[in-house]
Design a protein around this motif. Structure first.
Motif, PDB file in Angstrom:
ATOM      1  N   ALA A 219       0.884  -1.175   0.000  1.00  0.00           N
ATOM      2  CA  ALA A 219       0.000   0.000   0.000  1.00  0.00           C
ATOM      3  C   ALA A 219       0.913   1.213   0.000  1.00  0.00           C
ATOM      4  O   ALA A 219       0.988   1.956   0.955  1.00  0.00           O
ATOM      5  N   MET A 220       1.604   1.425  -1.113  1.00  0.00           N
ATOM      6  CA  MET A 220       2.813   2.260  -1.106  1.00  0.00           C
ATOM      7  C   MET A 220       2.556   3.760  -1.069  1.00  0.00           C
ATOM      8  O   MET A 220       3.497   4.528  -0.829  1.00  0.00           O
ATOM      9  N   SER A 292       5.184  -1.638   5.213  1.00  0.00           N
ATOM     10  CA  SER A 292       3.899  -1.112   4.754  1.00  0.00           C
ATOM     11  C   SER A 292       3.095  -0.492   5.889  1.00  0.00           C
ATOM     12  O   SER A 292       3.221  -0.891   7.045  1.00  0.00           O
ATOM     13  N   ASN A 293       2.274   0.465   5.520  1.00  0.00           N
ATOM     14  CA  ASN A 293       1.290   1.048   6.431  1.00  0.00           C
ATOM     15  C   ASN A 293      -0.058   1.040   5.719  1.00  0.00           C
ATOM     16  O   ASN A 293      -0.484   2.048   5.164  1.00  0.00           O
ATOM     17  N   PRO A 294      -0.722  -0.122   5.686  1.00  0.00           N
ATOM     18  CA  PRO A 294      -2.000  -0.207   4.983  1.00  0.00           C
ATOM     19  C   PRO A 294      -3.098   0.518   5.751  1.00  0.00           C
ATOM     20  O   PRO A 294      -2.943   0.825   6.931  1.00  0.00           O
ATOM     21  N   LEU A 332      -6.184  -8.499   6.491  1.00  0.00           N
ATOM     22  CA  LEU A 332      -6.038  -9.056   5.147  1.00  0.00           C
ATOM     23  C   LEU A 332      -4.701  -8.626   4.550  1.00  0.00           C
ATOM     24  O   LEU A 332      -4.057  -9.402   3.824  1.00  0.00           O
ATOM     25  N   PHE A 333      -4.281  -7.410   4.846  1.00  0.00           N
ATOM     26  CA  PHE A 333      -2.983  -6.946   4.353  1.00  0.00           C
ATOM     27  C   PHE A 333      -1.843  -7.712   5.023  1.00  0.00           C
ATOM     28  O   PHE A 333      -0.818  -7.985   4.391  1.00  0.00           O
ATOM     29  N   ILE A 349       4.924  -3.901   9.570  1.00  0.00           N
ATOM     30  CA  ILE A 349       3.628  -3.391   9.129  1.00  0.00           C
ATOM     31  C   ILE A 349       2.956  -2.683  10.291  1.00  0.00           C
ATOM     32  O   ILE A 349       3.009  -3.141  11.433  1.00  0.00           O
ATOM     33  N   ILE A 350       2.338  -1.551  10.012  1.00  0.00           N
ATOM     34  CA  ILE A 350       1.679  -0.756  11.051  1.00  0.00           C
ATOM     35  C   ILE A 350       0.216  -1.191  11.168  1.00  0.00           C
ATOM     36  O   ILE A 350      -0.483  -1.376  10.160  1.00  0.00           O
ATOM     37  N   GLN A 351      -0.232  -1.350  12.417  1.00  0.00           N
ATOM     38  CA  GLN A 351      -1.609  -1.736  12.706  1.00  0.00           C
ATOM     39  C   GLN A 351      -2.144  -0.863  13.847  1.00  0.00           C
ATOM     40  O   GLN A 351      -1.359  -0.295  14.612  1.00  0.00           O
TER      41      GLN A 351
END
Length: 583
Positions: A219-220, A292-294, A332-333, A349-351
């Motif tokens: 998710a760039m 990523s940071n979706p 899902l990401f 990954i950020i959540q």
């Protein structure tokens, strides 16, 4: 200069440059509404960046084009002449455009048509053709080009690095998004957070020998995570070749990312447009690093049919372990990222807090956690402070997932509470009031690298982070269903086929830690209080949750009653004295 000053000073320069560019909107007032300014400013900024990169070799390209324009294949000649993977064969540049105001529209279209095909794809994503029509109709095209050709609009690589230009793009996109009032989940990741993610990913990397490293962002956005990752890898070994891959669904930010990749000399075909969840453009690819940071807190209704079809494929798809709530697709990401990791790959990954605990045993979110933990892929979770992002002040977490943990981390998960490891900004940017300074980042990376349980790094009364280590089983539990029998009016147990009939009104559940024997727990915790109870073992389910807050909770004793009473007496005395003065 303190560590934070470097970040702050760079941030100020970027913000100032972005503000100067955004102020071109003064020319647009009236014909364009405020939320439409970005439709002009974003593509014009990209075009001007291309222009200023190509300008030093403009004559070389003109000469080369004159020689090869009748050949069937000319791209190779022209890219060599331009020094980039793109070029422009038009006889116009911004100076020449401004010298002929009467023909500004025709000449500007000629200039844009001179760009190579990969730039044409970028401009198409901006829908720039319709924007030009509106500028022509409102007599603003010449004025906008003039503003961008002024010193404040200069975007040449000799003054502005690829990374800094990327952050200028990011700042402009943020302003555009804010004018639309976009949802909090579609936030931007500031450089201090990205550098923490890159340093955590690379803290144990072996880059002593030159080779190729692949990096992927699902998710760039405008691709700044990829840029920073490349920068950090080259800082460790300048000879390492870094190949970046990214996917993005927003046309404008995708166009900026692709433009940025071309300017940095990467392969623009590695920047792909489409919805990652429903239109995976990197099927069968694997990467060494994923960063990523979706979006989180945003539903996946649009992708639901495609995601459910892929989930039905089981292990042949990305979503076999389970599906999260339709209202929040961030897990899902995570599954997509795991499917893209090479056997020795690592992901940051950020959540938000939801993936830690949402969903009961047997639910999609719990099953996804179970899948990750039972495969021993969860390496660490770092809790950040609130107010770290420009568009949302909620608590956020960096999840580190590793397909091939070092031996000393196998079967373990490290939790790091870094919610106190920040420095307050002198001036907030939106809701971003806190920065992770260089010193803070060093503390967090040190805590991660040393992998020590129950250890505080930094000043426990001020800026600090705390590390705890747990077995992966610590987060699992059996959810048991405890039944009680129905009884008649005389208190006799009602039976059917010789078995007691369960009373739904008395039914209860208990979560038994995975490490504990269920029967022993039941004997100790249930039977002393309900001797007629039993476990319906057919309904037992396994669940997983990661209660970060509970693990790092610190009890604070309430204020003594005597102290509170003394304060109240003081207030009463002050009130009496004030009343006496009045009357």
């Amino acid at each position: 200069m303190m560590a934070n000053d470097k970040i702050t000073e760079v941030g100020i320069n970027i913000a100032e440059k972005a503000t100067m560019i955004w102020n071109v909107a003064d020319m647009l007032r009236g014909p364009f509404k405020p939320h439409e300014y970005g439709l002009v400013i974003l593509p014009m900024t990209v075009v001007k960046r291309f222009h200023d990169c190509l300008f030093p070799t403009w004559q070389e390209v003109q000469d080369a084009y004159a020689k090869v324009k009748k050949l069937a294949v000319i791209d190779g000649f022209l890219t060599r002449a331009s020094g980039y993977q793109f070029y422009n064969t038009s006889k116009f540049n911004f100076e020449r455009l401004l010298s002929d105001p009467e023909n500004i529209e025709a000449n500007f279209r000629d200039y844009l048509a001179g760009f190579s095909a990969n730039v044409q794809d970028v401009l198409a994503k901006f829908d720039f053709e319709n924007v030009i029509k509106r500028m022509v109709e409102s007599n603003t095209l010449y004025l906008v080009i003039k503003e961008f050709n002024s010193p404040k609009g200069y975007l040449g690589p000799d003054r502005i690095s690829a990374v800094d230009c990327g952050y200028i793009f990011e700042d402009l996109v943020r302003r555009f998004s804010e004018s639309f009032g976009e949802e909090a989940g579609a936030h931007f990741t500031s450089r201090d957070i990205i550098y923490l993610m890159t340093d955590l990913l690379l803290s144990d990397a072996d880059l002593a020998h030159a080779g190729n490293v692949t990096v992927y962002d699902m998710a760039m956005g405008t691709s700044q995570m990829l840029s920073c990752m490349e920068e950090r890898i080259h800082a460790l070994n300048a000879d390492t070749e870094v190949t970046c891959f990214g996917q993005e669904f927003n046309p404008s930010t995708f166009a900026i990312a692709k433009a940025d990749m071309m300017i940095r000399g990467g392969d623009p075909d590695n920047m792909r447009f489409g919805d990652t969840l429903s239109d995976d453009r990197f099927e069968d690819y694997t990467f060494e690093y994923c960063i990523s940071n979706p979006p989180f807190g945003i539903d996946w209704k649009r992708e639901q049919k495609a995601v459910e079809r892929e989930a039905a494929l089981g292990e042949q798809g990305r979503f076999a372990p389970g599906l999260p709530k339709i209202s929040d697709g961030q897990q899902l990401f995570v599954l997509n990222g795991l499917s893209k990791l090479a056997p020795h790959g690592k992901m940051a990954i950020i959540q938000n807090g939801s993936p830690l605990f949402s969903g009961d045993a047997g639910s999609g979110p719990s099953n996804i956690r179970q899948y990750i933990l039972e495969n021993d892929w969860l390496d660490a979770i770092v809790q950040l402070s609130t107010d770290q992002f420009m568009n949302t002040g909620i608590s956020t977490y960096i999840w580190l997932l590793c397909k091939d943990k070092p031996a000393h981390r196998v079967g373990k998960v490290q939790l790091i509470d870094a919610s106190h490891c920040y420095e307050a900004r002198r001036k907030s940017i939106g809701t971003k009031r806190n920065d992770i300074t260089d010193d803070c980042r060093d503390l967090i990376v040190k805590a991660y690298g040393e992998f020590r349980p129950d250890t505080v790094y930094g000043d426990a009364d001020g800026v600090y982070c705390e590390s705890k280590i747990f077995d992966t089983e610590e987060f699992g539990y059996h959810k048991i269903v405890v039944e009680r029998p129905q009884k008649d009016e005389q208190g006799n147990i009602i039976r059917k086929k010789g078995k007691p009939v369960p009373d739904a009104a008395l039914r209860d559940t208990e979560n038994v830690p995975l490490k504990e024997d269920i029967d022993a727990y039941f004997q100790r915790e249930v039977l002393p209080y309900a001797p007629d109870a039993w476990i319906d073992k057919k309904k037992t389910k396994v669940g997983y949750e990661i209660p970060m807050t509970r693990y790092f909770y610190k009890y604070q004793a309430p204020e003594p009653v005597e102290t509170i009473a003394e304060r109240i007496r003081g207030l009463e005395k002050e009130i009496a004295e004030e009343l006496a003065k009045l009357f």
